[in-house]
Scaffold this motif. Structure first.
Motif, PDB file in Angstrom:
ATOM      1  N   GLU A 286       0.792  -1.329  -0.042  1.00 36.43           N
ATOM      2  CA  GLU A 286       0.073  -0.031   0.021  1.00 36.43           C
ATOM      3  C   GLU A 286       0.933   1.156   0.012  1.00 36.43           C
ATOM      4  O   GLU A 286       0.873   2.168  -0.578  1.00 36.43           O
ATOM      5  CB  GLU A 286      -0.873  -0.102   1.136  1.00 36.43           C
ATOM      6  CG  GLU A 286      -2.098  -0.816   1.119  1.00 36.43           C
ATOM      7  CD  GLU A 286      -2.756  -1.080   2.497  1.00 36.43           C
ATOM      8  OE1 GLU A 286      -2.830   0.079   3.481  1.00 36.43           O
ATOM      9  OE2 GLU A 286      -3.853  -1.900   2.609  1.00 36.43           O
ATOM     10  N   LYS A 287       1.961   1.166   0.841  1.00 37.05           N
ATOM     11  CA  LYS A 287       2.891   2.468   1.015  1.00 37.05           C
ATOM     12  C   LYS A 287       3.649   2.403  -0.525  1.00 37.05           C
ATOM     13  O   LYS A 287       3.697   3.678  -0.834  1.00 37.05           O
ATOM     14  CB  LYS A 287       3.934   2.325   1.823  1.00 37.05           C
ATOM     15  CG  LYS A 287       4.729   3.359   2.325  1.00 37.05           C
ATOM     16  CD  LYS A 287       5.850   3.025   3.251  1.00 37.05           C
ATOM     17  CE  LYS A 287       6.846   4.056   3.634  1.00 37.05           C
ATOM     18  NZ  LYS A 287       7.607   3.964   4.503  1.00 37.05           N
ATOM     19  N   GLU A 288       4.002   1.408  -1.036  1.00 35.17           N
ATOM     20  CA  GLU A 288       4.573   1.551  -2.314  1.00 35.17           C
ATOM     21  C   GLU A 288       3.581   2.056  -3.451  1.00 35.17           C
ATOM     22  O   GLU A 288       3.963   2.962  -4.281  1.00 35.17           O
ATOM     23  CB  GLU A 288       5.081   0.279  -2.521  1.00 35.17           C
ATOM     24  CG  GLU A 288       5.874   0.226  -3.707  1.00 35.17           C
ATOM     25  CD  GLU A 288       6.606  -1.160  -4.226  1.00 35.17           C
ATOM     26  OE1 GLU A 288       6.641  -1.446  -5.672  1.00 35.17           O
ATOM     27  OE2 GLU A 288       7.103  -1.858  -3.445  1.00 35.17           O
ATOM     28  N   GLN A 289       2.348   1.461  -3.371  1.00 36.52           N
ATOM     29  CA  GLN A 289       1.233   2.101  -4.137  1.00 36.52           C
ATOM     30  C   GLN A 289       1.101   3.751  -4.061  1.00 36.52           C
ATOM     31  O   GLN A 289       0.927   4.401  -5.098  1.00 36.52           O
ATOM     32  CB  GLN A 289       0.143   1.358  -4.102  1.00 36.52           C
ATOM     33  CG  GLN A 289      -1.124   1.527  -5.086  1.00 36.52           C
ATOM     34  CD  GLN A 289      -0.690   1.285  -6.469  1.00 36.52           C
ATOM     35  OE1 GLN A 289      -0.050   0.344  -6.706  1.00 36.52           O
ATOM     36  NE2 GLN A 289      -1.040   1.941  -7.340  1.00 36.52           N
ATOM     37  N   GLU A 290       0.991   4.012  -2.837  1.00 40.04           N
ATOM     38  CA  GLU A 290       0.754   5.481  -2.675  1.00 40.04           C
ATOM     39  C   GLU A 290       2.046   6.412  -3.258  1.00 40.04           C
ATOM     40  O   GLU A 290       1.691   7.360  -3.747  1.00 40.04           O
ATOM     41  CB  GLU A 290       0.602   5.702  -1.148  1.00 40.04           C
ATOM     42  CG  GLU A 290      -0.577   5.270  -0.471  1.00 40.04           C
ATOM     43  CD  GLU A 290      -0.662   5.453   0.885  1.00 40.04           C
ATOM     44  OE1 GLU A 290       0.286   5.985   1.487  1.00 40.04           O
ATOM     45  OE2 GLU A 290      -1.621   4.877   1.375  1.00 40.04           O
ATOM     46  N   GLU A 291       3.308   5.785  -3.112  1.00 40.58           N
ATOM     47  CA  GLU A 291       4.352   6.553  -3.398  1.00 40.58           C
ATOM     48  C   GLU A 291       4.500   6.327  -5.039  1.00 40.58           C
ATOM     49  O   GLU A 291       4.636   7.375  -5.561  1.00 40.58           O
ATOM     50  CB  GLU A 291       5.678   5.915  -3.037  1.00 40.58           C
ATOM     51  CG  GLU A 291       6.006   6.034  -1.556  1.00 40.58           C
ATOM     52  CD  GLU A 291       7.219   5.285  -0.978  1.00 40.58           C
ATOM     53  OE1 GLU A 291       7.790   4.543  -1.770  1.00 40.58           O
ATOM     54  OE2 GLU A 291       7.569   5.201   0.222  1.00 40.58           O
ATOM     55  N   LEU A 292       4.120   5.357  -5.811  1.00 40.41           N
ATOM     56  CA  LEU A 292       3.831   5.289  -7.293  1.00 40.41           C
ATOM     57  C   LEU A 292       2.960   6.243  -7.504  1.00 40.41           C
ATOM     58  O   LEU A 292       3.127   6.978  -8.573  1.00 40.41           O
ATOM     59  CB  LEU A 292       3.536   3.988  -7.624  1.00 40.41           C
ATOM     60  CG  LEU A 292       4.670   2.868  -7.646  1.00 40.41           C
ATOM     61  CD1 LEU A 292       4.313   1.595  -8.132  1.00 40.41           C
ATOM     62  CD2 LEU A 292       5.976   3.464  -8.322  1.00 40.41           C
ATOM     63  N   THR A 293       1.760   6.410  -6.955  1.00 40.35           N
ATOM     64  CA  THR A 293       0.739   7.260  -7.324  1.00 40.35           C
ATOM     65  C   THR A 293       1.133   8.680  -7.197  1.00 40.35           C
ATOM     66  O   THR A 293       1.043   9.482  -8.046  1.00 40.35           O
ATOM     67  CB  THR A 293      -0.546   7.205  -6.461  1.00 40.35           C
ATOM     68  OG1 THR A 293      -0.963   5.910  -6.417  1.00 40.35           O
ATOM     69  CG2 THR A 293      -1.703   8.118  -6.845  1.00 40.35           C
ATOM     70  N   GLU A 294       2.005   9.165  -6.045  1.00 36.12           N
ATOM     71  CA  GLU A 294       2.485  10.618  -5.897  1.00 36.12           C
ATOM     72  C   GLU A 294       3.453  10.676  -7.149  1.00 36.12           C
ATOM     73  O   GLU A 294       3.386  11.698  -7.659  1.00 36.12           O
ATOM     74  CB  GLU A 294       3.355  10.603  -4.773  1.00 36.12           C
ATOM     75  CG  GLU A 294       2.357  10.641  -3.517  1.00 36.12           C
ATOM     76  CD  GLU A 294       2.868  10.560  -1.950  1.00 36.12           C
ATOM     77  OE1 GLU A 294       4.276  10.606  -2.054  1.00 36.12           O
ATOM     78  OE2 GLU A 294       2.384  10.534  -1.071  1.00 36.12           O
ATOM     79  N   ASP A 295       4.451   9.653  -7.537  1.00 44.72           N
ATOM     80  CA  ASP A 295       5.229   9.821  -8.592  1.00 44.72           C
ATOM     81  C   ASP A 295       4.571  10.209 -10.022  1.00 44.72           C
ATOM     82  O   ASP A 295       5.020  10.948 -10.656  1.00 44.72           O
ATOM     83  CB  ASP A 295       6.243   8.866  -8.549  1.00 44.72           C
ATOM     84  CG  ASP A 295       7.050   8.355  -7.468  1.00 44.72           C
ATOM     85  OD1 ASP A 295       7.331   9.659  -6.810  1.00 44.72           O
ATOM     86  OD2 ASP A 295       7.617   7.464  -7.348  1.00 44.72           O
ATOM     87  N   VAL A 296       3.479   9.332 -10.408  1.00 40.00           N
ATOM     88  CA  VAL A 296       2.645   9.562 -11.307  1.00 40.00           C
ATOM     89  C   VAL A 296       1.948  11.084 -11.481  1.00 40.00           C
ATOM     90  O   VAL A 296       2.187  11.732 -12.533  1.00 40.00           O
ATOM     91  CB  VAL A 296       1.793   8.508 -11.471  1.00 40.00           C
ATOM     92  CG1 VAL A 296       0.728   8.859 -12.490  1.00 40.00           C
ATOM     93  CG2 VAL A 296       2.140   7.353 -11.764  1.00 40.00           C
TER      94      VAL A 296
END
Length: 159
Positions: free
Chosen positions: A112-122
């Motif tokens: 979930e944390k990694e997904q949030e980071e990826l979403t922020e990066d996108v």
């Protein structure tokens, strides 16, 4: 939040406080008690255990080395220990299950944390692309304005 803590209470055996980490459960599984429980469970749950008992009971009934009352006491004592071994095995399996579930929860949280980071990066990349698009539009407006200005038309060579 309350639902998560309630789910965690369902996972954890009574002997673990809330907030326990998978490593702590793994340490308990691999402790001296845990290894002893594994040995007892493995041996008492095997066919060799049954073979030994069949042979021992057969020999007892053939030779009757002591009184039947003593034999009954031995059988009762063994039944108590076997029941305890079953409980130990169940508790050990509960520890293994707890470890697996805690590890899964930890992995889910990391994902979930990694997904949030990826979403922020996108979102950051999208913002950068929008900034580039706006800068290109601004530059295009300036080029168009320069081409349409009277000074630009007077600088053109006449043919």
């Amino acid at each position: 939040m309350r639902k998560k803590s309630q789910q965690l209470e369902e996972i954890l055996p009574i002997s673990f406080p809330q907030g326990v980490k998978p490593e702590q459960v793994l340490r308990k599984i691999h402790s001296l008690e845990g290894r002893l429980a594994e040995i007892i469970t493995r041996s008492s749950g095997s066919m060799y255990f049954i073979y030994i008992h069949v042979i021992a009971f057969t020999l007892f009934f053939i030779y009757k080395p002591f009184d039947m009352g003593v034999f009954n006491i031995f059988l009762s004592l063994e039944a108590v220990f076997l029941a305890t071994f079953i409980m130990v095995s169940q508790n050990r399996q509960a520890l293994v299950d707890t470890y697996r579930e805690l590890e899964e929860k930890q992995e889910e949280q990391e994902e979930e944390k990694e997904q949030e980071e990826l979403t922020e990066d996108v979102q950051d990349i999208q913002k950068d692309l929008d900034d580039i698009k706006n800068a290109m539009a601004f530059i295009q407006q300036k080029i168009t304005a320069l081409e349409n200005s009277p000074a630009a038309s007077s600088d053109k060579p006449k043919s």
